[in-house]
Design a protein around this motif. Structure first.
Motif, PDB file in Angstrom:
ATOM      1  N   ARG A 180       9.173  -7.350  -0.195  1.00  0.00           N
ATOM      2  CA  ARG A 180       9.628  -8.651   0.278  1.00  0.00           C
ATOM      3  C   ARG A 180      11.017  -9.022  -0.239  1.00  0.00           C
ATOM      4  O   ARG A 180      11.828  -9.579   0.487  1.00  0.00           O
ATOM      5  CB  ARG A 180       8.642  -9.731  -0.151  1.00  0.00           C
ATOM      6  CG  ARG A 180       9.097 -11.129   0.229  1.00  0.00           C
ATOM      7  CD  ARG A 180       8.408 -12.204  -0.548  1.00  0.00           C
ATOM      8  NE  ARG A 180       6.972 -12.169  -0.344  1.00  0.00           N
ATOM      9  CZ  ARG A 180       6.162 -13.094  -0.811  1.00  0.00           C
ATOM     10  NH1 ARG A 180       6.622 -14.087  -1.530  1.00  0.00           N
ATOM     11  NH2 ARG A 180       4.873 -13.028  -0.602  1.00  0.00           N
ATOM     12  N   GLU A 206       4.445  -6.980   0.936  1.00  0.00           N
ATOM     13  CA  GLU A 206       4.755  -7.931  -0.136  1.00  0.00           C
ATOM     14  C   GLU A 206       5.585  -7.282  -1.238  1.00  0.00           C
ATOM     15  O   GLU A 206       6.448  -7.919  -1.833  1.00  0.00           O
ATOM     16  CB  GLU A 206       3.481  -8.520  -0.718  1.00  0.00           C
ATOM     17  CG  GLU A 206       2.856  -9.578   0.168  1.00  0.00           C
ATOM     18  CD  GLU A 206       1.587 -10.161  -0.418  1.00  0.00           C
ATOM     19  OE1 GLU A 206       1.072  -9.628  -1.432  1.00  0.00           O
ATOM     20  OE2 GLU A 206       1.101 -11.152   0.145  1.00  0.00           O
ATOM     21  N   LYS A 207       5.334  -6.020  -1.524  1.00  0.00           N
ATOM     22  CA  LYS A 207       6.096  -5.308  -2.540  1.00  0.00           C
ATOM     23  C   LYS A 207       7.569  -5.213  -2.159  1.00  0.00           C
ATOM     24  O   LYS A 207       8.451  -5.300  -3.016  1.00  0.00           O
ATOM     25  CB  LYS A 207       5.511  -3.899  -2.732  1.00  0.00           C
ATOM     26  CG  LYS A 207       6.201  -3.069  -3.798  1.00  0.00           C
ATOM     27  CD  LYS A 207       5.598  -1.693  -3.874  1.00  0.00           C
ATOM     28  CE  LYS A 207       6.162  -0.868  -2.747  1.00  0.00           C
ATOM     29  NZ  LYS A 207       5.834   0.544  -2.804  1.00  0.00           N
ATOM     30  N   ARG A 263      -0.636  -5.258   3.692  1.00  0.00           N
ATOM     31  CA  ARG A 263      -0.088  -6.501   3.144  1.00  0.00           C
ATOM     32  C   ARG A 263       0.594  -6.262   1.795  1.00  0.00           C
ATOM     33  O   ARG A 263       1.698  -6.766   1.554  1.00  0.00           O
ATOM     34  CB  ARG A 263      -1.188  -7.532   3.009  1.00  0.00           C
ATOM     35  CG  ARG A 263      -0.680  -8.864   2.522  1.00  0.00           C
ATOM     36  CD  ARG A 263      -1.799  -9.883   2.418  1.00  0.00           C
ATOM     37  NE  ARG A 263      -1.286 -11.102   1.872  1.00  0.00           N
ATOM     38  CZ  ARG A 263      -1.071 -12.200   2.571  1.00  0.00           C
ATOM     39  NH1 ARG A 263      -1.333 -12.213   3.843  1.00  0.00           N
ATOM     40  NH2 ARG A 263      -0.605 -13.285   1.984  1.00  0.00           N
ATOM     41  N   ARG A 264      -0.057  -5.478   0.924  1.00  0.00           N
ATOM     42  CA  ARG A 264       0.543  -5.195  -0.389  1.00  0.00           C
ATOM     43  C   ARG A 264       1.861  -4.436  -0.245  1.00  0.00           C
ATOM     44  O   ARG A 264       2.815  -4.687  -0.983  1.00  0.00           O
ATOM     45  CB  ARG A 264      -0.438  -4.422  -1.262  1.00  0.00           C
ATOM     46  CG  ARG A 264      -1.548  -5.296  -1.818  1.00  0.00           C
ATOM     47  CD  ARG A 264      -2.394  -4.562  -2.836  1.00  0.00           C
ATOM     48  NE  ARG A 264      -3.168  -3.460  -2.265  1.00  0.00           N
ATOM     49  CZ  ARG A 264      -4.354  -3.604  -1.669  1.00  0.00           C
ATOM     50  NH1 ARG A 264      -4.901  -4.802  -1.563  1.00  0.00           N
ATOM     51  NH2 ARG A 264      -4.993  -2.564  -1.205  1.00  0.00           N
TER      52      ARG A 264
END
Length: 94
Positions: A42, A39-40, A35-36
């Motif tokens: 995104r 998201e990074k 997820r990180r």
């Protein structure tokens, strides 16, 4: 802005990696790291950077699949004894 096809490709990759992460060691926090990572990336706008990030995700997918295959192979190898009573020259039981 990324095209719709690129967005769908990224979502499919995320879903596949998320499914693969179910079998991963819980202490590694595979889903959190996944997820990180997404998201990074995104807010990437450059098509080249997006493609590079997707290639990295595909590389991680392939490596994870290879690790799972290796784990299955090791399990099968442990299930069968290494020194059986079969004669290796004739491939028959004595």
């Amino acid at each position: 802005m990324a095209s719709k096809a690129t967005r769908l490709r990224a979502l499919a990759l995320y879903k596949e990696l998320h499914r693969l992460g179910r079998d991963y060691e819980p202490s590694y926090d595979f889903h959190g790291k996944l997820r990180r990572m997404f998201e990074k990336n995104r807010n990437l706008a450059d098509e080249g950077e997006i493609e590079k990030a997707l290639k990295m995700g595909e590389y991680i997918r392939n490596e994870t699949l290879a690790l799972y295959s290796l784990r299955k192979y090791r399990h099968l190898k442990r299930m069968y004894p290494s020194n059986s009573t079969v004669d290796p020259l004739t491939d028959r039981w004595p």
